[in-house]
Motif scaffolding. Structure first.
Motif, PDB file in Angstrom:
ATOM      1  N   ALA A 122       1.029  -1.208   0.367  1.00 45.26           N
ATOM      2  CA  ALA A 122      -0.489  -0.134  -0.030  1.00 45.26           C
ATOM      3  C   ALA A 122       0.866   0.512   0.041  1.00 45.26           C
ATOM      4  O   ALA A 122       0.711   1.945   0.290  1.00 45.26           O
ATOM      5  N   ASN A 123       2.369   0.960   0.220  1.00 45.99           N
ATOM      6  CA  ASN A 123       2.953   1.712   0.481  1.00 45.99           C
ATOM      7  C   ASN A 123       2.930   3.248  -0.665  1.00 45.99           C
ATOM      8  O   ASN A 123       2.603   4.670  -0.524  1.00 45.99           O
ATOM      9  N   ARG A 124       3.338   2.617  -1.845  1.00 45.66           N
ATOM     10  CA  ARG A 124       2.707   4.063  -3.090  1.00 45.66           C
ATOM     11  C   ARG A 124       1.995   3.563  -4.087  1.00 45.66           C
ATOM     12  O   ARG A 124       1.704   3.737  -5.355  1.00 45.66           O
ATOM     13  N   LEU A 125       0.272   2.408  -3.401  1.00 45.15           N
ATOM     14  CA  LEU A 125      -0.513   2.337  -4.845  1.00 45.15           C
ATOM     15  C   LEU A 125      -1.462   3.155  -3.922  1.00 45.15           C
ATOM     16  O   LEU A 125      -1.721   3.936  -3.542  1.00 45.15           O
ATOM     17  N   LEU A 126      -1.464   3.629  -5.737  1.00 45.52           N
ATOM     18  CA  LEU A 126      -2.576   4.585  -5.609  1.00 45.52           C
ATOM     19  C   LEU A 126      -4.148   3.918  -7.166  1.00 45.52           C
ATOM     20  O   LEU A 126      -4.179   3.624  -7.586  1.00 45.52           O
ATOM     21  N   LEU A 127      -5.243   4.890  -6.147  1.00 45.22           N
ATOM     22  CA  LEU A 127      -6.411   4.250  -6.544  1.00 45.22           C
ATOM     23  C   LEU A 127      -6.852   5.594  -7.461  1.00 45.22           C
ATOM     24  O   LEU A 127      -7.282   6.034  -6.626  1.00 45.22           O
ATOM     25  N   ILE A 128      -6.846   5.757  -8.266  1.00 41.70           N
ATOM     26  CA  ILE A 128      -7.648   7.074  -9.275  1.00 41.70           C
ATOM     27  C   ILE A 128      -8.574   7.108  -9.651  1.00 41.70           C
ATOM     28  O   ILE A 128      -9.564   5.390 -10.743  1.00 41.70           O
ATOM     29  N   ILE A 129      -9.952   7.572  -8.866  1.00 42.32           N
ATOM     30  CA  ILE A 129     -11.402   7.179  -9.402  1.00 42.32           C
ATOM     31  C   ILE A 129     -11.587   8.584 -10.403  1.00 42.32           C
ATOM     32  O   ILE A 129     -12.218   9.785  -9.757  1.00 42.32           O
ATOM     33  N   GLU A 130     -12.180   8.360 -11.892  1.00 45.80           N
ATOM     34  CA  GLU A 130     -12.006   9.498 -12.015  1.00 45.80           C
ATOM     35  C   GLU A 130     -12.208   9.001 -13.914  1.00 45.80           C
ATOM     36  O   GLU A 130     -12.445   7.526 -14.281  1.00 45.80           O
ATOM     37  N   ASP A 131     -13.577   9.713 -14.095  1.00 43.92           N
ATOM     38  CA  ASP A 131     -14.447   8.653 -15.149  1.00 43.92           C
ATOM     39  C   ASP A 131     -14.082   9.745 -16.846  1.00 43.92           C
ATOM     40  O   ASP A 131     -14.389   9.287 -17.952  1.00 43.92           O
ATOM     41  N   ASP A 132     -13.042  10.416 -16.459  1.00 48.89           N
ATOM     42  CA  ASP A 132     -12.901  11.260 -17.683  1.00 48.89           C
ATOM     43  C   ASP A 132     -11.368  10.390 -18.238  1.00 48.89           C
ATOM     44  O   ASP A 132     -10.598  10.756 -17.685  1.00 48.89           O
TER      45      ASP A 132
END
Length: 178
Positions: A3-13
């Motif tokens: 989880a250290n550098r794990l990024l979730l992006i929630i974006e519809d564009d």
């Protein structure tokens, strides 16, 4: 996966999401992309991100605030930044109450977002402005508040504000924020 550098992006564009993902990957993050709350929920079954970027307004007039709430319930330690082209004091306050660490107006880039991840605590040293809020700003915030309450239905918003639909459409066109 760490989880250290794990990024979730929630974006519809899709184009913006890909650009943002590439920028964060160059910074050493592993990036997961989701276009909706349902997609994000499925990803969270297999991954535990330490960071999330959530668009405030998703397809179908879905609110990103529900995503913030879901993410915070799943992991209260996750650092969540809300991005929006429809900034208002009301949605900023709600995003923070629901678990976001920061709220940024678009256009924001990966530098702004990464800085927001690092700026979790409040700062009492922020300079207070002597300038009072203008009537136009208050009007815009009220219009946006009603727009959110009506799921961005312009006719219903105009009715609730007691103005003609075309008048509201002109005001929205002048104040377009993207």
């Amino acid at each position: 996966m760490s989880a250290n550098r794990l990024l979730l992006i929630i974006e519809d564009d899709v184009a913006f999401a890909r650009t943002l993902a590439r920028s964060f990957e160059r910074r050493g993050y592993t990036v997961l992309l989701a276009a909706s709350q349902d997609e994000a929920s499925v990803m969270l079954e297999q991954h535990t991100p330490g960071y999330a970027v959530v668009d405030l307004k998703l397809n179908g007039n879905t609110s990103g605030l529900a995503c913030v709430q879901m993410l915070h319930k799943r992991d209260p330690a996750m650092l969540i930044v809300v991005l929006t082209g429809f900034a208002s004091i009301t949605t900023a306050v709600e995003a923070i109450k629901l678990g976001a660490c920061q709220y940024l107006a678009k256009p924001s880039n990966s530098d702004d977002i990464e800085a927001a991840f690092g700026h979790i605590a409040g700062a009492a040293e922020i300079e207070l402005s002597n300038r009072s809020t203008s009537i136009k700003t208050l009007e815009w915030e009220r219009i946006h508040e009603v727009l959110v309450a009506t799921d961005f239905n312009i006719s219903e918003t105009a009715r609730r504000l007691g103005m003609h639909r075309r008048t509201l459409a002109r005001k929205l066109e002048k104040q377009r924020v993207k």
